[in-house]
Scaffold this motif. Structure first.
Motif, PDB file in Angstrom:
ATOM      1  N   UNK A   8      41.600   1.145 -18.304  1.00  0.00           N
ATOM      2  CA  UNK A   8      43.051   1.297 -18.359  1.00  0.00           C
ATOM      3  C   UNK A   8      43.523   1.837 -17.029  1.00  0.00           C
ATOM      4  N   UNK A   9      44.671   1.385 -16.630  1.00  0.00           N
ATOM      5  CA  UNK A   9      45.240   1.903 -15.400  1.00  0.00           C
ATOM      6  C   UNK A   9      46.200   3.023 -15.786  1.00  0.00           C
ATOM      7  N   UNK A  10      45.797   4.223 -15.528  1.00  0.00           N
ATOM      8  CA  UNK A  10      46.634   5.387 -15.794  1.00  0.00           C
ATOM      9  C   UNK A  10      46.886   6.049 -14.455  1.00  0.00           C
ATOM     10  N   UNK A  11      47.994   5.711 -13.851  1.00  0.00           N
ATOM     11  CA  UNK A  11      48.288   6.174 -12.511  1.00  0.00           C
ATOM     12  C   UNK A  11      49.461   7.133 -12.560  1.00  0.00           C
ATOM     13  N   UNK A  12      49.255   8.331 -12.039  1.00  0.00           N
ATOM     14  CA  UNK A  12      50.311   9.340 -12.039  1.00  0.00           C
ATOM     15  C   UNK A  12      51.526   8.880 -11.249  1.00  0.00           C
ATOM     16  N   UNK A  13      51.310   8.168 -10.167  1.00  0.00           N
ATOM     17  CA  UNK A  13      52.433   7.694  -9.357  1.00  0.00           C
ATOM     18  C   UNK A  13      53.291   6.728 -10.177  1.00  0.00           C
ATOM     19  N   UNK A  14      52.654   5.795 -10.861  1.00  0.00           N
ATOM     20  CA  UNK A  14      53.398   4.850 -11.697  1.00  0.00           C
ATOM     21  C   UNK A  14      54.151   5.591 -12.795  1.00  0.00           C
TER      22      UNK A  14
END
Length: 177
Positions: A92-98
């Motif tokens: 999963x892509x869990x990106x704080x920036x996004x």
């Protein structure tokens, strides 16, 4: 990064004291977060408990008593298994920036300003890492570690540029949901 496996790897070179393991970790992984002494000793105790390391002895060398640890055969086997495991790509892509961009849209913030500020922070870190890796005293581990971080930061920058170009559409989608 697995501290237990890193310490097992450092012990593979021969018996060591916790202090020496911490120092060697910080030298070998220069761009990683330095290990706290407490983390080193807690991990060593767990390795001993699990039969992956053992106490070889103690010495004082004119100072406080220090415990010498060595890897066991089970520890060498565990290290070999871990070193050969393929690190799975993140499912999963869990990106704080996004997440901050989306939350900024939801909270009527300024996602474009946030992306500009984040881009500036990334660029500053890239300048720092470039200085580290181009230092005439930099060893190969430092250069490779900096290259790894620079490539990740570059990917983030490319993503930020793409996202900034699509903010109008993203805002419409988020607001319309």
């Amino acid at each position: 990064m697995s501290t237990r496996h890193i310490l097992l790897g450092l012990l593979a070179a021969g018996p060591s004291h916790g202090y020496d393991l911490k120092r060697r970790h910080d030298e070998r992984f220069p761009q990683a977060r330095p290990l706290a002494y407490g983390q080193v000793y807690t991990t060593l105790q767990r390795l001993v408990r699990d039969g992956l390391a053992e106490v070889e002895g103690t010495d004082a060398d004119g100072g406080p008593e220090r415990t010498l640890y060595r890897s066991t055969d089970a520890g060498a086997g565990e290290l070999a298994r871990w070193a050969q495991e393929i690190a799975p790509p993140a499912p999963f892509v869990a990106n704080e920036i996004f997440a901050k961009v989306v939350v900024s849209i939801l909270a009527d913030g300024d996602p474009a300003a946030y992306l500009r500020a984040q881009r500036a922070a990334h660029m500053e870190r890239m300048r720092q890492l470039t200085a580290v890796k181009t230092d005439s005293n930099a060893d190969l581990a430092t250069v490779l570690s900096a290259d790894y971080a620079l490539n990740h930061l570059d990917a983030d920058l490319r993503w930020m540029n793409t996202t900034a170009a699509r903010l109008t559409i993203l805002t419409a989608e988020v607001d319309g949901a």
